[in-house]
Design a protein around this motif. Structure first.
Motif, PDB file in Angstrom:
ATOM      1  N   GLU A 135       0.922  -1.212  -0.114  1.00 16.22           N
ATOM      2  CA  GLU A 135      -0.097  -0.166  -0.110  1.00 16.22           C
ATOM      3  C   GLU A 135       0.881   1.190  -0.074  1.00 16.22           C
ATOM      4  OE1 GLU A 135      -0.812  -1.765   4.305  1.00 16.22           O
ATOM      5  OE2 GLU A 135       0.114  -2.518   2.289  1.00 16.22           O
ATOM      6  N   ALA A 136       2.072   1.172   0.302  1.00 19.96           N
ATOM      7  CA  ALA A 136       3.014   2.390   0.259  1.00 19.96           C
ATOM      8  C   ALA A 136       3.139   2.917  -0.943  1.00 19.96           C
ATOM      9  CB  ALA A 136       4.232   1.875   0.876  1.00 19.96           C
ATOM     10  N   ASN A 137       3.014   2.030  -2.226  1.00 18.72           N
ATOM     11  CA  ASN A 137       3.071   2.349  -3.559  1.00 18.72           C
ATOM     12  C   ASN A 137       1.860   2.647  -4.097  1.00 18.72           C
ATOM     13  OD1 ASN A 137       5.983   1.645  -3.325  1.00 18.72           O
ATOM     14  ND2 ASN A 137       5.712  -0.308  -3.687  1.00 18.72           N
ATOM     15  N   HIS A 138       0.597   2.883  -3.400  1.00 18.78           N
ATOM     16  CA  HIS A 138      -0.438   3.256  -3.930  1.00 18.78           C
ATOM     17  C   HIS A 138      -0.396   4.863  -4.027  1.00 18.78           C
ATOM     18  CE1 HIS A 138      -4.774   4.056  -4.463  1.00 18.78           C
ATOM     19  NE2 HIS A 138      -4.803   2.762  -4.816  1.00 18.78           N
ATOM     20  N   PRO A 139      -1.010   5.097  -5.346  1.00 19.12           N
ATOM     21  CA  PRO A 139      -0.879   6.776  -5.416  1.00 19.12           C
ATOM     22  C   PRO A 139      -1.522   7.653  -4.426  1.00 19.12           C
ATOM     23  CG  PRO A 139      -1.407   5.373  -7.535  1.00 19.12           C
ATOM     24  CD  PRO A 139      -1.394   4.349  -6.469  1.00 19.12           C
ATOM     25  N   LEU A 140      -2.595   7.119  -3.848  1.00 23.15           N
ATOM     26  CA  LEU A 140      -3.481   7.766  -2.564  1.00 23.15           C
ATOM     27  C   LEU A 140      -2.405   8.063  -1.670  1.00 23.15           C
ATOM     28  CD1 LEU A 140      -7.105   6.452  -2.726  1.00 23.15           C
ATOM     29  CD2 LEU A 140      -6.201   8.446  -3.167  1.00 23.15           C
ATOM     30  N   VAL A 141      -1.766   6.890  -1.358  1.00 18.23           N
ATOM     31  CA  VAL A 141      -0.810   6.974  -0.047  1.00 18.23           C
ATOM     32  C   VAL A 141       0.515   7.904  -0.217  1.00 18.23           C
ATOM     33  CG1 VAL A 141       0.566   5.565   1.348  1.00 18.23           C
ATOM     34  CG2 VAL A 141      -1.627   4.797   0.909  1.00 18.23           C
ATOM     35  N   LYS A 142       1.015   7.619  -1.570  1.00 23.98           N
ATOM     36  CA  LYS A 142       2.211   8.239  -2.188  1.00 23.98           C
ATOM     37  C   LYS A 142       1.990   9.870  -2.135  1.00 23.98           C
ATOM     38  CE  LYS A 142       4.908   6.558  -5.215  1.00 23.98           C
ATOM     39  NZ  LYS A 142       5.064   5.751  -6.670  1.00 23.98           N
ATOM     40  N   SER A 143       0.625  10.275  -2.294  1.00 23.43           N
ATOM     41  CA  SER A 143       0.697  11.493  -2.640  1.00 23.43           C
ATOM     42  C   SER A 143       0.562  12.444  -1.160  1.00 23.43           C
ATOM     43  CB  SER A 143      -0.805  11.748  -3.239  1.00 23.43           C
ATOM     44  OG  SER A 143      -2.032  11.370  -2.274  1.00 23.43           O
ATOM     45  N   LEU A 144       0.496  11.565  -0.129  1.00 20.05           N
ATOM     46  CA  LEU A 144       0.661  12.159   1.177  1.00 20.05           C
ATOM     47  C   LEU A 144       2.009  12.380   1.931  1.00 20.05           C
ATOM     48  CD1 LEU A 144      -2.486  10.542   2.799  1.00 20.05           C
ATOM     49  CD2 LEU A 144      -2.522  12.890   1.826  1.00 20.05           C
ATOM     50  N   PHE A 145       3.126  11.734   1.013  1.00 18.12           N
ATOM     51  CA  PHE A 145       4.484  11.675   1.626  1.00 18.12           C
ATOM     52  C   PHE A 145       5.048  12.861   1.872  1.00 18.12           C
ATOM     53  CE2 PHE A 145       5.549   7.047  -0.045  1.00 18.12           C
ATOM     54  CZ  PHE A 145       4.449   6.412   0.808  1.00 18.12           C
ATOM     55  N   HIS A 146       4.601  14.005   1.328  1.00 10.98           N
ATOM     56  CA  HIS A 146       5.144  15.072   1.635  1.00 10.98           C
ATOM     57  C   HIS A 146       4.887  16.001   2.890  1.00 10.98           C
ATOM     58  CE1 HIS A 146       1.285  16.290  -0.352  1.00 10.98           C
ATOM     59  NE2 HIS A 146       1.571  17.506   0.256  1.00 10.98           N
ATOM     60  N   HIS A 147       3.807  15.321   3.537  1.00 12.55           N
ATOM     61  CA  HIS A 147       3.031  16.049   4.610  1.00 12.55           C
ATOM     62  C   HIS A 147       3.998  15.531   5.712  1.00 12.55           C
ATOM     63  CE1 HIS A 147      -0.789  17.625   3.178  1.00 12.55           C
ATOM     64  NE2 HIS A 147      -1.083  16.607   2.327  1.00 12.55           N
TER      65      HIS A 147
ATOM     66  N   LEU B 179      -8.439  -2.970  -1.859  1.00 10.15           N
ATOM     67  CA  LEU B 179      -9.483  -3.657  -2.775  1.00 10.15           C
ATOM     68  C   LEU B 179      -9.482  -3.345  -4.278  1.00 10.15           C
ATOM     69  CD1 LEU B 179     -12.681  -3.768  -0.463  1.00 10.15           C
ATOM     70  CD2 LEU B 179     -10.829  -5.212  -0.365  1.00 10.15           C
ATOM     71  N   GLY B 180      -8.799  -2.306  -4.503  1.00 12.44           N
ATOM     72  CA  GLY B 180      -8.408  -2.200  -5.853  1.00 12.44           C
ATOM     73  C   GLY B 180      -9.638  -1.418  -6.650  1.00 12.44           C
ATOM     74  N   GLU B 181     -10.397  -0.672  -5.800  1.00 10.93           N
ATOM     75  CA  GLU B 181     -11.677  -0.002  -6.590  1.00 10.93           C
ATOM     76  C   GLU B 181     -11.199   1.317  -7.052  1.00 10.93           C
ATOM     77  OE1 GLU B 181     -15.224   0.659  -4.216  1.00 10.93           O
ATOM     78  OE2 GLU B 181     -15.198  -1.530  -3.622  1.00 10.93           O
ATOM     79  N   ASN B 182     -11.735   1.793  -8.210  1.00 13.90           N
ATOM     80  CA  ASN B 182     -11.298   3.011  -8.677  1.00 13.90           C
ATOM     81  C   ASN B 182     -12.241   4.180  -8.095  1.00 13.90           C
ATOM     82  OD1 ASN B 182      -9.327   1.960 -10.510  1.00 13.90           O
ATOM     83  ND2 ASN B 182     -10.949   1.506 -12.107  1.00 13.90           N
ATOM     84  N   ILE B 183     -11.566   5.151  -7.904  1.00 18.90           N
ATOM     85  CA  ILE B 183     -12.117   6.190  -7.202  1.00 18.90           C
ATOM     86  C   ILE B 183     -11.686   7.603  -7.860  1.00 18.90           C
ATOM     87  CG2 ILE B 183     -12.238   5.637  -5.008  1.00 18.90           C
ATOM     88  CD1 ILE B 183     -10.169   6.918  -3.888  1.00 18.90           C
ATOM     89  N   LEU B 184     -12.474   8.861  -7.962  1.00 18.16           N
ATOM     90  CA  LEU B 184     -12.089   9.838  -8.494  1.00 18.16           C
ATOM     91  C   LEU B 184     -10.795  10.530  -8.147  1.00 18.16           C
ATOM     92  CD1 LEU B 184     -15.571  11.766  -8.800  1.00 18.16           C
ATOM     93  CD2 LEU B 184     -14.301  10.434 -10.664  1.00 18.16           C
ATOM     94  N   PRO B 185      -9.964  11.196  -8.934  1.00 12.82           N
ATOM     95  CA  PRO B 185      -8.852  11.959  -8.582  1.00 12.82           C
ATOM     96  C   PRO B 185      -8.844  13.069  -7.661  1.00 12.82           C
ATOM     97  CG  PRO B 185      -8.852  11.769 -11.155  1.00 12.82           C
ATOM     98  CD  PRO B 185     -10.113  11.280 -10.494  1.00 12.82           C
ATOM     99  N   ALA B 186     -10.082  13.532  -7.226  1.00 15.84           N
ATOM    100  CA  ALA B 186     -10.415  14.481  -6.381  1.00 15.84           C
ATOM    101  C   ALA B 186     -10.160  14.061  -4.808  1.00 15.84           C
ATOM    102  CB  ALA B 186     -11.912  15.106  -6.569  1.00 15.84           C
ATOM    103  N   SER B 187     -10.368  12.592  -4.958  1.00 14.90           N
ATOM    104  CA  SER B 187     -10.137  11.912  -3.460  1.00 14.90           C
ATOM    105  C   SER B 187      -8.666  12.063  -2.879  1.00 14.90           C
ATOM    106  CB  SER B 187     -10.500  10.582  -3.462  1.00 14.90           C
ATOM    107  OG  SER B 187     -12.047  10.322  -3.765  1.00 14.90           O
ATOM    108  N   THR B 188      -7.784  12.277  -3.831  1.00 18.11           N
ATOM    109  CA  THR B 188      -6.351  12.814  -3.283  1.00 18.11           C
ATOM    110  C   THR B 188      -6.308  14.191  -2.545  1.00 18.11           C
ATOM    111  OG1 THR B 188      -5.806  13.644  -5.371  1.00 18.11           O
ATOM    112  CG2 THR B 188      -5.459  11.197  -4.908  1.00 18.11           C
ATOM    113  N   GLN B 189      -5.310  14.168  -1.999  1.00 22.10           N
ATOM    114  CA  GLN B 189      -5.263  15.542  -1.193  1.00 22.10           C
ATOM    115  C   GLN B 189      -3.660  15.774  -0.864  1.00 22.10           C
ATOM    116  OE1 GLN B 189      -7.897  16.389   2.223  1.00 22.10           O
ATOM    117  NE2 GLN B 189      -6.585  18.263   2.857  1.00 22.10           N
TER     118      GLN B 189
END
Length: 210
Positions: free
Chosen positions: A8-20, A200-210
């Motif tokens: 999960e460390a490589n998932h885009p949603l998680v990687k997008s938070l590494f700068h916090h 679970l590999g579901e696709n969600i909208l890019p807006a879910s990233t922060q």
């Protein structure tokens, strides 16, 4: 000692938070209880430290993995009330707090024998376990009992029906099958959408990233 790798460390949603920063992740976690990615990001950042401390104290790898998961469940429950900015916490960092929480769990949690542990770290990462349990608590008592009997104890539908009938519930095996399908559907539905995406590999909208 080999520290587990968590995909999960490589998932885009998680990687997008590494700068916090740690403080930002804590605040985001506390302000967004319906989102799971912030806790997952904290887990990915600090799981090597926590696992290293636990592995040196556990008698077996199986016990280490189980204690590791239980420790992160405790961290998850305590993190909602953590305030590193309050008076007296000036020198407390998230890393130090996590080390303290890990030490507490090592000293206080009484582990069952290795043969009695059925938890698999490879099958269920601690953040997923935390959110699945949270979802389980939102099911009705009857549905929750059936799901636990089927998934934890691997009881057949016939055995579950027999147990419930002995408790005064007029439920046939085919009814159990229908209830289980409904339970699984509701369980997944109640998981945070980003947790479903990460694990679970579901696709969600890019807006879910922060």
């Amino acid at each position: 000692m080999q520290i587990p790798h968590f995909p999960e460390a490589n998932h885009p949603l998680v990687k997008s938070l590494f700068h916090h920063s740690d403080l930002e992740l804590i605040n985001l976690f506390q302000l967004n209880p319906d989102s799971g990615k912030y806790f997952t990001a904290i887990f990915c950042r600090y799981s090597p430290i926590v696992y290293t401390l636990i592995r040196h104290s556990a008698r077996s790898p199986v016990q280490a993995d189980y204690l590791f998961a239980l420790t992160w469940k405790h961290i998850y429950n305590e993190l909602a009330g953590l305030n590193l900015s309050q008076p007296g916490n000036e020198k407390l960092t998230l890393q130090n707090w996590l080390i303290n929480m890990t030490a507490y769990c090592i000293n206080e949690i009484e582990l069952p024998p290795t043969e009695a542990i059925h938890y698999s770290l490879k099958a269920t990462s601690p953040p997923l376990w935390c959110y699945v349990e949270q979802s389980l608590e939102q099911l009705s008592p009857m549905l929750r009992l059936m799901v636990l009997m089927a998934q934890t104890f691997h009881w057949s539908e016939t055995r579950i029906a027999a147990y419930l009938q002995a408790e005064g519930e007029g439920i046939a095996p085919h009814d159990v099958a229908n209830f289980l399908q409904e339970g699984y559907r509701m369980l997944e539905e109640k998981l945070p959408i980003d947790i479903r995406a990460i694990y679970l590999g579901e696709n969600i909208l890019p807006a879910s990233t922060q």
